[in-house]
Design an enzyme around this catalytic site. Sequence first.
Site, PDB file in Angstrom:
ATOM      1  N   CYS A 179      17.278 -29.205 -35.980  1.00 29.38           N
ATOM      2  CA  CYS A 179      17.697 -30.316 -36.834  1.00 29.38           C
ATOM      3  C   CYS A 179      19.121 -30.720 -36.453  1.00 29.38           C
ATOM      4  O   CYS A 179      19.753 -30.077 -35.611  1.00 29.38           O
ATOM      5  CB  CYS A 179      17.642 -29.893 -38.304  1.00 29.38           C
ATOM      6  SG  CYS A 179      18.889 -28.663 -38.754  1.00 29.38           S
ATOM      7  N   CYS A 190      21.757 -27.879 -36.948  1.00 32.17           N
ATOM      8  CA  CYS A 190      21.704 -26.881 -35.886  1.00 32.17           C
ATOM      9  C   CYS A 190      22.152 -27.477 -34.550  1.00 32.17           C
ATOM     10  O   CYS A 190      22.807 -26.791 -33.758  1.00 32.17           O
ATOM     11  CB  CYS A 190      20.306 -26.291 -35.772  1.00 32.17           C
ATOM     12  SG  CYS A 190      19.876 -25.284 -37.214  1.00 32.17           S
ATOM     13  N   GLU A 208      18.287 -21.080 -35.578  1.00 34.98           N
ATOM     14  CA  GLU A 208      19.288 -21.357 -34.551  1.00 34.98           C
ATOM     15  C   GLU A 208      20.674 -20.928 -35.031  1.00 34.98           C
ATOM     16  O   GLU A 208      21.439 -20.315 -34.280  1.00 34.98           O
ATOM     17  CB  GLU A 208      19.298 -22.851 -34.202  1.00 34.98           C
ATOM     18  CG  GLU A 208      17.973 -23.374 -33.713  1.00 34.98           C
ATOM     19  CD  GLU A 208      17.048 -23.901 -34.820  1.00 34.98           C
ATOM     20  OE1 GLU A 208      16.182 -24.732 -34.497  1.00 34.98           O
ATOM     21  OE2 GLU A 208      17.198 -23.517 -35.998  1.00 34.98           O
TER      22      GLU A 208
END
Length: 145
Positions: A96, A99, A70
């Site tokens: 996560c 990101c 990402e």
Amino acid sequence: MNITNLVAERSTCLRRAVGAVVVKDKRILSTGYNGAPTGLRHCLEVGCLRQKLNIESGKMHELCRGIHAEENAIIQAAYHCVSVKGGSIFCTNQPCAICARMIIHAGIENIYYQSGYADPLAIELLEEAKIELKKINSDKRGESS
């Protein structure tokens, strides 16, 4: 999601291959996979420190030499002066918290992902930012459900 999975095949991570595709107005703006920054050796070449230290998934990201898919997709768009504001990101895995913060700050409005990731903080941040997080399943023809 088929394109996102294809991008993930370029991953150089020894632990998990992840792909991301940023889309706006039905056009692909950028792609990213997890791997080392440009010009640095990849884990495939030097090994994985997190694996050597037996660090569980989702913990101590700072010990990884790689960039998440990402992050890579957003950075690639910025590198080429392409705004992702108002776009959507398709990911092989739920982002996560690191990101998620980058996605929020970049102005991406929707996240579509295939499989989960054990990061409740990411979900909390995305909910607070009112960013749609939707799990999708692709069938063999690539159609989503």
